[in-house]
Design a protein around this motif. Structure first.
Motif, PDB file in Angstrom:
ATOM      1  N   HIS A  17      12.524  -1.629   2.737  1.00  0.00           N
ATOM      2  CA  HIS A  17      13.504  -1.175   1.754  1.00  0.00           C
ATOM      3  C   HIS A  17      14.878  -1.746   2.091  1.00  0.00           C
ATOM      4  CE1 HIS A  17      15.955   2.246  -0.182  1.00  0.00           C
ATOM      5  NE2 HIS A  17      15.536   1.445  -1.130  1.00  0.00           N
ATOM      6  N   ASN A  18      15.400  -2.542   1.172  1.00  0.00           N
ATOM      7  CA  ASN A  18      16.745  -3.110   1.304  1.00  0.00           C
ATOM      8  C   ASN A  18      16.971  -3.768   2.665  1.00  0.00           C
ATOM      9  OD1 ASN A  18      17.499  -2.416  -1.315  1.00  0.00           O
ATOM     10  ND2 ASN A  18      18.205  -0.384  -0.681  1.00  0.00           N
ATOM     11  N   GLY A  19      16.016  -4.609   3.067  1.00  0.00           N
ATOM     12  CA  GLY A  19      16.174  -5.385   4.285  1.00  0.00           C
ATOM     13  C   GLY A  19      15.822  -4.671   5.574  1.00  0.00           C
ATOM     14  N   LYS A  20      15.324  -3.434   5.478  1.00  0.00           N
ATOM     15  CA  LYS A  20      14.993  -2.650   6.671  1.00  0.00           C
ATOM     16  C   LYS A  20      13.600  -2.053   6.544  1.00  0.00           C
ATOM     17  CE  LYS A  20      19.758  -1.220   7.372  1.00  0.00           C
ATOM     18  NZ  LYS A  20      20.692  -0.114   7.385  1.00  0.00           N
ATOM     19  N   PHE A  21      13.037  -1.683   7.681  1.00  0.00           N
ATOM     20  CA  PHE A  21      11.810  -0.897   7.699  1.00  0.00           C
ATOM     21  C   PHE A  21      12.216   0.559   7.849  1.00  0.00           C
ATOM     22  CE2 PHE A  21       9.943  -4.903   9.670  1.00  0.00           C
ATOM     23  CZ  PHE A  21       9.377  -5.323   8.479  1.00  0.00           C
ATOM     24  N   ILE A  22      11.681   1.404   6.977  1.00  0.00           N
ATOM     25  CA  ILE A  22      12.005   2.836   7.003  1.00  0.00           C
ATOM     26  C   ILE A  22      10.718   3.653   7.029  1.00  0.00           C
ATOM     27  CG2 ILE A  22      14.204   2.515   5.791  1.00  0.00           C
ATOM     28  CD1 ILE A  22      12.740   3.692   3.253  1.00  0.00           C
ATOM     29  N   ASP A  23      10.812   4.861   7.554  1.00  0.00           N
ATOM     30  CA  ASP A  23       9.692   5.796   7.526  1.00  0.00           C
ATOM     31  C   ASP A  23       9.728   6.558   6.207  1.00  0.00           C
ATOM     32  OD1 ASP A  23       8.831   5.100  10.101  1.00  0.00           O
ATOM     33  OD2 ASP A  23      10.188   6.558  11.025  1.00  0.00           O
ATOM     34  N   VAL A  24       8.558   6.778   5.638  1.00  0.00           N
ATOM     35  CA  VAL A  24       8.430   7.516   4.378  1.00  0.00           C
ATOM     36  C   VAL A  24       7.292   8.510   4.537  1.00  0.00           C
ATOM     37  CG1 VAL A  24       8.005   7.335   1.897  1.00  0.00           C
ATOM     38  CG2 VAL A  24       9.197   5.493   3.059  1.00  0.00           C
ATOM     39  N   SER A  25       7.474   9.706   3.972  1.00  0.00           N
ATOM     40  CA  SER A  25       6.405  10.708   3.961  1.00  0.00           C
ATOM     41  C   SER A  25       6.438  11.439   2.626  1.00  0.00           C
ATOM     42  CB  SER A  25       6.575  11.706   5.112  1.00  0.00           C
ATOM     43  OG  SER A  25       7.582  12.652   4.812  1.00  0.00           O
ATOM     44  N   GLU A  26       5.470  12.327   2.448  1.00  0.00           N
ATOM     45  CA  GLU A  26       5.425  13.116   1.210  1.00  0.00           C
ATOM     46  C   GLU A  26       6.681  13.962   1.053  1.00  0.00           C
ATOM     47  OE1 GLU A  26       4.301  16.102   4.163  1.00  0.00           O
ATOM     48  OE2 GLU A  26       3.814  13.974   3.935  1.00  0.00           O
ATOM     49  N   GLN A  27       7.363  14.267   2.153  1.00  0.00           N
ATOM     50  CA  GLN A  27       8.590  15.062   2.079  1.00  0.00           C
ATOM     51  C   GLN A  27       9.702  14.308   1.334  1.00  0.00           C
ATOM     52  OE1 GLN A  27       8.871  18.325   2.923  1.00  0.00           O
ATOM     53  NE2 GLN A  27       6.661  18.107   3.269  1.00  0.00           N
ATOM     54  N   ASP A  28       9.660  12.987   1.383  1.00  0.00           N
ATOM     55  CA  ASP A  28      10.659  12.179   0.671  1.00  0.00           C
ATOM     56  C   ASP A  28      10.499  12.295  -0.841  1.00  0.00           C
ATOM     57  OD1 ASP A  28      12.143  10.788   2.855  1.00  0.00           O
ATOM     58  OD2 ASP A  28      10.122  10.089   3.334  1.00  0.00           O
ATOM     59  N   LEU A  29       9.341  12.759  -1.301  1.00  0.00           N
ATOM     60  CA  LEU A  29       9.086  12.893  -2.734  1.00  0.00           C
ATOM     61  C   LEU A  29       9.559  14.230  -3.281  1.00  0.00           C
ATOM     62  CD1 LEU A  29       5.454  11.438  -2.859  1.00  0.00           C
ATOM     63  CD2 LEU A  29       7.616  10.215  -3.027  1.00  0.00           C
ATOM     64  N   LYS A  30      10.021  15.099  -2.421  1.00  0.00           N
ATOM     65  CA  LYS A  30      10.455  16.426  -2.854  1.00  0.00           C
ATOM     66  C   LYS A  30      11.958  16.456  -3.088  1.00  0.00           C
ATOM     67  CE  LYS A  30       6.582  18.898  -0.981  1.00  0.00           C
ATOM     68  NZ  LYS A  30       6.110  19.963  -0.130  1.00  0.00           N
ATOM     69  N   GLY A  31      12.375  17.292  -4.027  1.00  0.00           N
ATOM     70  CA  GLY A  31      13.792  17.466  -4.317  1.00  0.00           C
ATOM     71  C   GLY A  31      14.328  16.540  -5.393  1.00  0.00           C
ATOM     72  N   LYS A  32      13.494  15.639  -5.862  1.00  0.00           N
ATOM     73  CA  LYS A  32      13.893  14.719  -6.939  1.00  0.00           C
ATOM     74  C   LYS A  32      12.625  14.264  -7.651  1.00  0.00           C
ATOM     75  CE  LYS A  32      13.805  10.684  -3.896  1.00  0.00           C
ATOM     76  NZ  LYS A  32      13.207  11.341  -2.775  1.00  0.00           N
ATOM     77  N   TRP A  33      12.779  13.627  -8.772  1.00  0.00           N
ATOM     78  CA  TRP A  33      11.637  13.024  -9.463  1.00  0.00           C
ATOM     79  C   TRP A  33      11.299  11.709  -8.773  1.00  0.00           C
ATOM     80  CZ3 TRP A  33       8.832  15.042 -13.532  1.00  0.00           C
ATOM     81  CH2 TRP A  33       9.326  16.221 -14.076  1.00  0.00           C
ATOM     82  N   SER A  34      10.021  11.416  -8.695  1.00  0.00           N
ATOM     83  CA  SER A  34       9.567  10.187  -8.051  1.00  0.00           C
ATOM     84  C   SER A  34       8.467   9.534  -8.874  1.00  0.00           C
ATOM     85  CB  SER A  34       9.006  10.478  -6.659  1.00  0.00           C
ATOM     86  OG  SER A  34       9.958  11.096  -5.840  1.00  0.00           O
ATOM     87  N   VAL A  35       8.391   8.220  -8.768  1.00  0.00           N
ATOM     88  CA  VAL A  35       7.273   7.459  -9.310  1.00  0.00           C
ATOM     89  C   VAL A  35       6.615   6.760  -8.126  1.00  0.00           C
ATOM     90  CG1 VAL A  35       6.584   5.475 -10.716  1.00  0.00           C
ATOM     91  CG2 VAL A  35       8.293   7.089 -11.592  1.00  0.00           C
ATOM     92  N   VAL A  36       5.321   7.000  -7.938  1.00  0.00           N
ATOM     93  CA  VAL A  36       4.549   6.292  -6.922  1.00  0.00           C
ATOM     94  C   VAL A  36       3.672   5.317  -7.684  1.00  0.00           C
ATOM     95  CG1 VAL A  36       2.951   6.480  -4.991  1.00  0.00           C
ATOM     96  CG2 VAL A  36       4.655   8.282  -5.382  1.00  0.00           C
ATOM     97  N   PHE A  37       3.895   4.041  -7.433  1.00  0.00           N
ATOM     98  CA  PHE A  37       3.350   2.950  -8.235  1.00  0.00           C
ATOM     99  C   PHE A  37       2.430   2.098  -7.358  1.00  0.00           C
ATOM    100  CE2 PHE A  37       3.740  -1.029 -10.674  1.00  0.00           C
ATOM    101  CZ  PHE A  37       3.766  -0.562 -11.987  1.00  0.00           C
ATOM    102  N   PHE A  38       1.127   2.342  -7.449  1.00  0.00           N
ATOM    103  CA  PHE A  38       0.154   1.597  -6.658  1.00  0.00           C
ATOM    104  C   PHE A  38      -0.194   0.282  -7.350  1.00  0.00           C
ATOM    105  CE2 PHE A  38      -0.444   5.947  -5.349  1.00  0.00           C
ATOM    106  CZ  PHE A  38      -0.667   5.854  -3.988  1.00  0.00           C
ATOM    107  N   TYR A  39      -0.391  -0.758  -6.545  1.00  0.00           N
ATOM    108  CA  TYR A  39      -0.813  -2.055  -7.069  1.00  0.00           C
ATOM    109  C   TYR A  39      -1.758  -2.692  -6.055  1.00  0.00           C
ATOM    110  CZ  TYR A  39       2.801  -3.928  -3.954  1.00  0.00           C
ATOM    111  OH  TYR A  39       3.563  -4.242  -2.857  1.00  0.00           O
TER     112      TYR A  39
END
Length: 187
Positions: A17-39
């Motif tokens: 993400h934006n030139g960096k490696f970041i940790d992501v979990s299901e908790q990041d999907l809470k508190g806002k609307w999210s789109v998870v787009f599999f390809y």
């Protein structure tokens, strides 16, 4: 069993993400609307057209408070290499999650076991972490970010207006319906 109104299952992953490696979990999907787009995979054919379409419309999603997460069974390293070499993917400002074990892809029930790849699955998740929209396309059929944006607006409208529903082809600002006994047989 349908996944509509179910909570996203726990996961932990690394994204580019934006030139960096970041940790992501299901908790990041809470508190806002999210789109998870599999390809299916990086460095392919339909996938970059879809991801570029999302990138071109990313600002509109952001204005609605929506974060997009692209997910494939590639690694986060592969996502970086693709981002660095493809003009279409170079436009992306949203996280690209690596799922080389297929855990997230299996959690969303879009894993193609015999190929080790993801189906073209789109999931709209509400701020409570519950799935509100699911769309799965065959591998050769690309998705449209404008149609996804329309669906997100409808989901947000319905969530903030209890007792109202959005009819087919509904667009922001158009009339909605209030289901009642009086409407039965009149539509």
């Amino acid at each position: 069993m349908s996944q509509i109104n179910t909570e996203v299952k726990p996961f932990k992953a690394t994204a580019f993400h934006n030139g960096k490696f970041i940790d992501v979990s299901e908790q990041d999907l809470k508190g806002k609307w999210s789109v998870v787009f599999f390809y299916p995979a990086d460095f392919t054919f339909v996938c970059p057209t879809e991801l570029e379409d999302l990138a071109d419309n990313y600002e509109a999603f952001q204005k609605l408070g929506v974060e997009i997460y692209g997910v494939s069974t590639d690694t986060h390293f592969t996502h970086k290499a693709w981002h660095d070499t493809s003009p279409a993917i170079g436009k992306i400002q949203y996280p690209l999650i690596g799922d080389p074990t297929g855990t997230i892809t299996r959690n969303f029930d879009v894993y193609i076991e015999e190929a080790g790849l993801a189906d073209r699955g789109t999931f709209v998740i509400d701020p409570d972490g519950k799935i509100q929209i699911i769309e799965v396309n065959a591998g050769g059929i690309g998705r449209d970010a404008q149609e996804l944006l329309r669906k997100v607006k409808a989901a947000q409208y319905v969530a903030s207006h209890p007792g109202e529903v959005c009819p087919a082809k509904w667009k922001e600002g158009e009339a909605t319906l209030a289901p009642s006994l009086d409407l039965v047989g009149k539509i």
